[in-house]
Each structure stands twice: as C-alpha cells, then as structure tokens.
Design an enzyme around this catalytic site. Structure first.
Site, PDB file in Angstrom:
ATOM      1  CB  CYS A 166      -0.771  -0.251   0.852  1.00 52.99           C
ATOM      2  SG  CYS A 166      -2.246  -1.280   1.150  1.00 52.99           S
ATOM      3  CG  ASP A 167       2.594   4.696  -1.432  1.00 55.81           C
ATOM      4  OD1 ASP A 167       3.638   5.229  -0.470  1.00 55.81           O
ATOM      5  OD2 ASP A 167       2.595   6.708  -1.630  1.00 55.81           O
TER       6      ASP A 167
END
Length: 482
Positions: A166-167
């Site tokens: 995730c980012d």
C-alpha cells in the site's frame, strides 16, 4: 487454517486496521526507495515525476512494495527448497536422565509463575531454555528433503500467502503530499489545510504467492478540515504524529478532532481500504473471511518482553504482534517464544583454500529480549504458513541481513519438546557469494562474523552454550563433506 496475509509495510495504523477486522498480518518491510521508484516509472513513460498523477504515484509505489516483498519471499522459498543434508531431531524430554518427577515439578513451577506477578522475560529463569548438557538425548536422523516435503510451507502452498502493498498520498490545491519528515514542512502544510478540503489516495497491490497472480486498485476520499490556529499546529507537531504520515495528519490519532467530515472510505484515509482489499482478494478467487485469524474481542498475547517495565527495560513501542508470536507453556516447565515453534540460521564461512570453517554469524541480543545481552544466532518465531527452514531464512534476513539468495542450507537440528521445538538451520555462504551481516532491527545490539574459536568465549544464550560443542563438530563434518 486461514490463508496468511503479509503486509509489505511497517505502518502500525495499517496493521491495526487489519487486526480490528480479524486479520493479524505478518509484517515485512519492503525497503523500497520511493523517490527512485517514481523516477524510474516516470522515465519509462517519458515524463517527469511531476507529470504523474497522484493515482499513478500511489499505484507505482504500492506495486513496487508488494513486488519487492514477493521477490524476498521467493528467495526464501527457493533457498529452502534447495536444502540438502540431514535433519537431526533430538528429544531431550525422553532422555532417561529427565525423570517424570522432575518434569512434574517444573510444570508446577510454571503454573505458580503464571499465577503470580508479571514475568520479566529478559531475566526470569522460566523464560530461559533448560540446560540439557550432559544428557544423552534420543535422536532421529532423516533426509532434510523428507522434512521439507512433510511440512506445510511456502513451497507446498496451493494458495497464498497473500502479499499486500500500500501507499498513500494527499492531494491539496493540485499538489501531492507524502510524508513531511520535518517539523518545518509539516507546519507549512498544516496551515494550508486549515478550513480546506483535500483528497487522500491509497494504492493497493495484492499478490498471491502460490500462483504469482497480481491485482491492484486505488481508493480515495475527500477530507474536509476544520479551522485550526497556529498554536494548534505547533502543539500537534509537538506530538510527533504528523511527521511520518501521508498528508501530515491522521484520522485515528490526535489529528482526528480537526477533521470535520469525510466523503469516501475512512479506512483508506488510515492507509488501507478494507472494502477495496476485500474486492481485490475476490478477484484472486479468495474469500475475505478465509483470511480471518483473530477472534472477535481477542486480545493480543504477551510480548517478547512482557514484564520488562518492572526492570526498567522497555521494548520499542513500534513492535507489534504477528502470527506465530506468543509464549508457549512447554512440557519442560519453561516458557518458549513462538506458538508454531521457532528457528534460526547458523551461518558459517569457510576458508576458500582449505574449506575449513573460520567464522559464524552471531547475534548480540537486545537487553529487553529473553536472556538479553547474551549471544546466539539470528532467528525467531515461525509464522503461520511457513516451515521452520523458511521461518529461519526470513527471520535471519529481517534481523541480520543474511540474504537467502547468497547461502545454501546444508542441514538442520531440531530440539523437540513436544508442544514446542526449535530448529537450528546450518548454512554456508555459496561459493563466490558474500554475506554482510548487520542489525536490521531493534532485536539486536550487534550482528557480526565471529571467529569460530572465539564463540565459546562469548556469554552465550543458555541453549547455544549447551549445543555449541555438537554444533561446532557438525559444522566441521559438513564442511568436510562439501
């Protein structure tokens, strides 16, 4: 058994979102160079990073993180699958010298300790492995390939584990904000955000390790901020919270009171959209509830260092519980770490001419850990879904930078207590390869190559002190056979 989920992030808020939803993930930091990843992606597109949209940026980084961890697990699985030699299994509690009365007394001591005050695991005898030196333990020897084939692990899985990268980034006034890192940058951004509306974007990439299939997607939500004063900003920055989070604010922390409303998925603002993650799992043909491994209202087990606050020694606050973590009440009358057992790598270096063992990698254990301050080998609890060899390879890389692609496994030794076991994995550097050990996390004061003749001179972990003579002899045998 549930399908394991590996979170390619050290973000505690992301981990907590999953935990509250019934999933305790294994944490594996990707170590992705984010600016370099964005630069490389922009070059491929023939544009600059500034030309990339916020959605493109979070997706590029989410994919990079998931793929980096996938490669790391692939290296672990490949090295484990290529293991050679024998596995020796020792059963100390079946030795004639260990009488039933002694075992019963030890178990009673364990019950009494459990009913009393909190245990300082860094010092308590109950958290120290029993000294089985001088005991003639029954053993069984089998090809290590037989052990690998008979144990569940990464190489045998038909589905999972799932790897989630995730980012997150924040968009305000057409400008993308990542983590501010400094107080000055955070202050400038927060003052712009007062009374304004921005968008929080989070990219997600989910990889099924068993099949290699990859799915991805992005979530976003509008965030409407209330107005806040310069004094509010200063006091908020003083908490330290906004410095290492995307957009310089958190929904679930001190910053939550300054958010008036949200349009969209609130979990995405924390850094992980549960609805999107469930949708992505479905694209892989996996039911979300098959990932559940935490009961409703279930409390986390004691940490490795529970009770250490009484000794004035505290483990790092960022340490979090992972699958396989927990103390086991063992039949030997002691407590051992690892609900699935534990394992570690005894990595040896050989003289390039004679082939003799010259050095081994050793870990100087952190003061807050069990038998803190002693020397042993890097390793830890075996996580759900991995074999002892895979767990040893993963843990030794995380703790000591022992890169699995640079070593070869040549045997193992399993001390089996019944409800718990520890596996020591013997390995050499591959010809032409070099391992440069270092402390990668807070569980070590030092990681280094130690001359083979100097090992007995160190203050060794109880189990290592007991086992070292036979381990040294076996390393010599293995080196001669290579």
């Amino acid at each position: 058994m549930s399908i394991p989920l590996i979170l390619a992030s050290k973000s505690k808020p992301r981990r907590d979102v999953l935990y509250s939803a019934g999933i305790c993930p294994t944490i594996r930091v990707s170590h992705v160079d984010e600016p370099a990843a964005l630069e490389a992606a922009a070059r491929e597109e023939g544009v600059t990073v500034d030309d990339l949209s916020i959605k493109q940026r979070v997706m590029i980084l989410a994919v990079a993180k998931a793929e980096a961890v996938h490669r790391a697990y692939r290296d672990v699985a490949d090295t484990a699958a290529a293991a050679t030699g024998d596995r020796v299994i020792a059963y100390p509690l079946k030795a004639k010298e260990i009488k039933d009365s002694e075992r019963e007394a030890a178990v009673e001591d364990l019950r009494e300790a459990a009913a009393g005050k909190p245990i300082d695991y860094s010092k308590a005898e109950i958290a120290t492995t029993r000294d089985f030196s001088g005991i003639d333990m029954p053993t069984v020897t089998e090809p290590i390939a037989t052990a690998i084939a008979g144990q569940p692990g990464l190489t045998e899985a038909t589905v999972g584990p799932l790897i989630l990268g995730c980012d997150s980034m924040f968009l305000l006034g057409g400008e993308c904000y990542g983590k501010p890192h400094s107080e000055a940058v955070a202050s400038e951004r927060l003052k712009r955000m007062s009374g304004a509306t921005g968008e929080l974007w989070t990219g997600h990439c989910l990889i099924d390790f068993a099949t290699g299939r990859t799915v991805r997607g992005a979530s976003h939500a509008k965030v409407h901020f209330g107005e806040f004063t310069d004094a509010d900003v200063e006091r908020y920055i003083a908490t330290g919270e906004p410095l290492e989070v995307a957009g310089s604010f958190t929904l679930e922390g001190f910053g939550g009171a300054f958010i008036d409303s949200i349009e969209g998925d609130p979990h995405g603002i924390i850094g992980l959209s549960l609805p999107l993650a469930r949708h992505l799992a479905g694209e892989l043909g996996i039911t979300w509830t098959d990932l559940w491994n935490v009961g409703r209202g279930e409390l986390e087990p004691e940490s490795k260092a529970s009770g250490n606050q009484h000794a004035g020694i505290l483990p790092p606050v960022e340490n979090v519980h992972q699958p396989g973590d927990g103390w086991v009440d063992c039949a030997c009358g002691r407590k051992h770490w690892g609900t699935n057992g534990a394992s570690g790598i005894l990595l040896a270096r050989r003289d390039p001419v004679s082939g003799k063992v010259t050095h081994v990698v050793m870990q100087h254990r952190a003061a807050w850990s069990a038998e803190g301050g002693t020397w042993g080998i890097p390793g830890g609890a075996t996580a759900d879904g991995e074999s002892p060899i895979e767990g040893a390879l993963r843990e030794s890389y995380e703790e000591a930078n022992i890169t699995p692609e640079d070593i070869e496994v040549v045997g193992s030794y399993r001390e089996d207590h019944g409800p718990w076991a520890y596996t020591t994995v013997f390995a050499f550097e591959k010809p032409g390869h070099t391992v440069e050990p270092k402390a990668n996390d807070d569980e070590s004061m030092e990681i280094c190559w130690v001359p083979i003749d100097d090992v007995p001179n160190r203050k060794l972990l109880t189990a290592m002190k007991t086992d070292w003579p036979r381990f040294a002899a076996r390393l010599d045998e293995l080196a001669t056979a290579q």
